[in-house]
Scaffold this motif. Structure first.
Motif, short mmCIF file in Angstrom:
data_model
loop_
_atom_site.label_atom_id
_atom_site.label_comp_id
_atom_site.label_asym_id
_atom_site.label_seq_id
_atom_site.Cartn_x
_atom_site.Cartn_y
_atom_site.Cartn_z
N THR A 61 15.44 5.22 2.04
CA THR A 61 16.60 3.54 1.13
C THR A 61 15.15 3.13 0.92
N LEU A 62 15.69 2.40 -0.61
CA LEU A 62 14.04 0.82 -0.43
C LEU A 62 15.03 -0.01 0.27
N GLU A 63 15.36 -0.11 0.75
CA GLU A 63 16.50 -1.05 1.88
C GLU A 63 15.60 -2.28 2.44
N ASN A 64 14.48 -1.57 2.96
CA ASN A 64 13.98 -2.05 4.28
C ASN A 64 12.79 -3.55 3.33
N TYR A 65 12.37 -2.72 1.92
CA TYR A 65 10.92 -3.15 1.63
C TYR A 65 11.64 -4.53 0.43
N ASP A 66 10.88 -5.78 0.49
CA ASP A 66 11.42 -6.99 0.23
C ASP A 66 9.90 -7.72 -0.47
N TRP A 67 10.79 -7.11 -2.18
CA TRP A 67 9.62 -7.21 -3.29
C TRP A 67 8.64 -8.52 -3.15
N SER A 68 9.98 -9.57 -2.74
CA SER A 68 8.96 -10.80 -2.67
C SER A 68 7.89 -10.90 -2.19
N TYR A 74 -4.64 13.94 -0.93
CA TYR A 74 -5.20 13.89 0.30
C TYR A 74 -5.43 13.14 1.24
N SER A 75 -5.49 13.52 2.76
CA SER A 75 -5.60 12.53 4.19
C SER A 75 -4.98 11.08 3.91
N CYS A 76 -3.29 11.94 3.98
CA CYS A 76 -2.15 10.52 3.67
C CYS A 76 -1.39 11.22 4.88
N ALA A 77 -0.78 9.77 4.54
CA ALA A 77 0.41 10.21 5.21
C ALA A 77 2.04 9.89 4.29
N ILE A 78 2.51 11.04 4.51
CA ILE A 78 4.06 11.24 2.98
C ILE A 78 5.07 11.35 4.85
N LYS A 79 5.82 10.41 4.49
CA LYS A 79 7.00 10.57 4.71
C LYS A 79 8.61 10.03 3.93
N GLU A 80 9.40 11.05 3.96
CA GLU A 80 10.69 11.30 3.54
C GLU A 80 11.53 10.19 3.84
N ILE A 81 11.77 9.22 3.02
CA ILE A 81 12.79 7.17 2.97
C ILE A 81 13.88 7.63 2.25
N THR A 139 15.54 13.13 -3.48
CA THR A 139 14.71 12.47 -2.06
C THR A 139 13.31 11.65 -2.88
N MET A 140 12.85 10.54 -1.50
CA MET A 140 12.15 9.48 -1.54
C MET A 140 10.48 10.41 -1.09
N LEU A 141 10.16 9.80 -1.23
CA LEU A 141 8.77 10.42 -0.58
C LEU A 141 7.83 8.75 -0.65
N ARG A 142 7.55 8.55 0.51
CA ARG A 142 6.51 6.86 0.06
C ARG A 142 5.41 7.97 1.04
N ILE A 143 4.05 7.81 0.38
CA ILE A 143 3.05 8.00 0.65
C ILE A 143 1.86 7.35 1.14
N LYS A 195 0.76 -1.51 -0.21
CA LYS A 195 -0.03 -0.27 0.27
C LYS A 195 1.16 1.27 0.27
N HIS A 196 2.28 1.22 0.06
CA HIS A 196 3.33 2.05 0.13
C HIS A 196 2.92 2.89 -1.78
N PHE A 197 2.88 3.41 -1.50
CA PHE A 197 3.09 4.56 -3.01
C PHE A 197 4.44 5.62 -3.08
N ILE A 198 5.58 5.23 -4.05
CA ILE A 198 6.99 5.86 -3.59
C ILE A 198 7.48 6.56 -4.83
N LEU A 199 7.47 7.98 -4.49
CA LEU A 199 7.79 8.79 -5.51
C LEU A 199 9.76 9.30 -5.10
#
Length: 261
Positions: free
Chosen positions: A94-101, A85-92, A48-52, A39-43
């Motif tokens: 690294t992508l290291e914490n994401y396990d795509w599997s 609108y009404s979302c949680a936006i966080k600057e991240i 800078t990387m934003l995680r929404i 459910k993370h949308f990553i820009l």
DNA sequence: CAAATTGTTTAGCT
DNA sequence: CAGCTAAACAATTT
């Protein structure tokens, strides 16, 4: 917003790739790539990387802002403006914490891995593991309920009540339904295809749909008591070793039983 | 129309 | 420290 909707978001942002935003916390930076993980949308911008996270009520609009609502963030690109609108936006960092599997929408999704994980959790309920973002990232309450129905599983079934075959089918169908959700959402026919979610009657037997808080997470499950009975596996396909000397179910074809006086 | 809801994090307890 | 619950947040739909 569930995983498939986030994948659609990454597609809707394609017109803005490799262009700079004039507004927002990343003002002046070029959008290099968009991604989704569950459910993370990553820009990904240049620096800078934003995680929404849209949580339950979040949304975005392109070139069509909501009236009387203050956006959390506005990104103004040459080809359009996006309002969040009404979302949680966080600057991240690294992508290291994401396990795509474990991302149900990723090409890297691994059914065997999820099967192995579930086999280590005999005491967990189906409704809880389906919503577990470390196992099925991107699955939300709609997908949970629809998969439970498609697999004819009572939400409160403990995993040790399932055969290996049922575990495998549960995992494979969760992935398959996520892809269907994506396809149906894009075709604007998602709700039309719901079978149990927010339904009053079971599409199979016409019986009432039960709605109750289930599992540790206490999110509402919608299910049919007749077609998604508890411990169905024990009745229909007992596991080796749990077989009693007096099986509950008689063989279907046995003329002797009905012919006896 | 009150209630439910496509969700998660955090504080505070036991 | 693990495990839990309540609270907070937020906005649309039924």
């Amino acid at each position: 917003m569930e995983g498939p909707s986030i994948v659609i978001a990454t597609e809707e942002f394609k017109p803005f790739l490799n262009t700079r935003t004039k507004t927002g916390p990343v003002k002046g930076q070029k959008l290099v790539r968009t991604r989704s993980w569950g459910k993370h949308f990553i820009l990904e911008f240049e620096k800078t990387m934003l995680r929404i996270h849209f949580l339950m009520f979040g949304s975005y609009r392109i070139d069509n802002p909501r009236e009387n609502r203050t956006p959390k963030m506005v990104l103004t690109f040459p080809k359009g403006t996006v309002y969040f609108y009404s979302c949680a936006i966080k600057e991240i960092e690294t992508l290291e914490n994401y396990d795509w599997s474990v991302d149900t929408m990723s090409p890297k999704w691994s059914t065997p891995k999820a099967v192995r994980t579930l086999k280590k959790l005999p005491n967990e309920m189906v409704c809880d593991v389906l919503m577990n973002q470390d196992i099925f990232a991107g699955v939300g309450n709609i997908i949970k309920n629809e998969v439970q129905f498609r697999q004819r599983l009572h939400p409160e079934t403990k995993l040790d009540q399932l055969t290996d075959k049922q575990i495998k089918a549960l995992v494979a169908d969760t992935r398959a339904y996520c892809l269907l959700f994506y396809k149906w959402k894009k075709a604007n026919v998602l709700k039309r295809n719901w079978q149990i979610m927010r339904k009053r009657k079971c599409p199979l037997c016409g019986g009432p749909v039960t709605k109750k808080h289930t599992g540790k997470l206490q999110r509402i499950s919608h299910w049919c008591r007749r077609d998604q009975p508890l411990n169905r596996s024990l009745i229909r396909s007992p596991r080796p070793g749990k077989q009693t000397k007096h099986p509950r179910s008689r063989p279907r074809e046995s003329p002797a039983l009905t012919a006896a006086p």
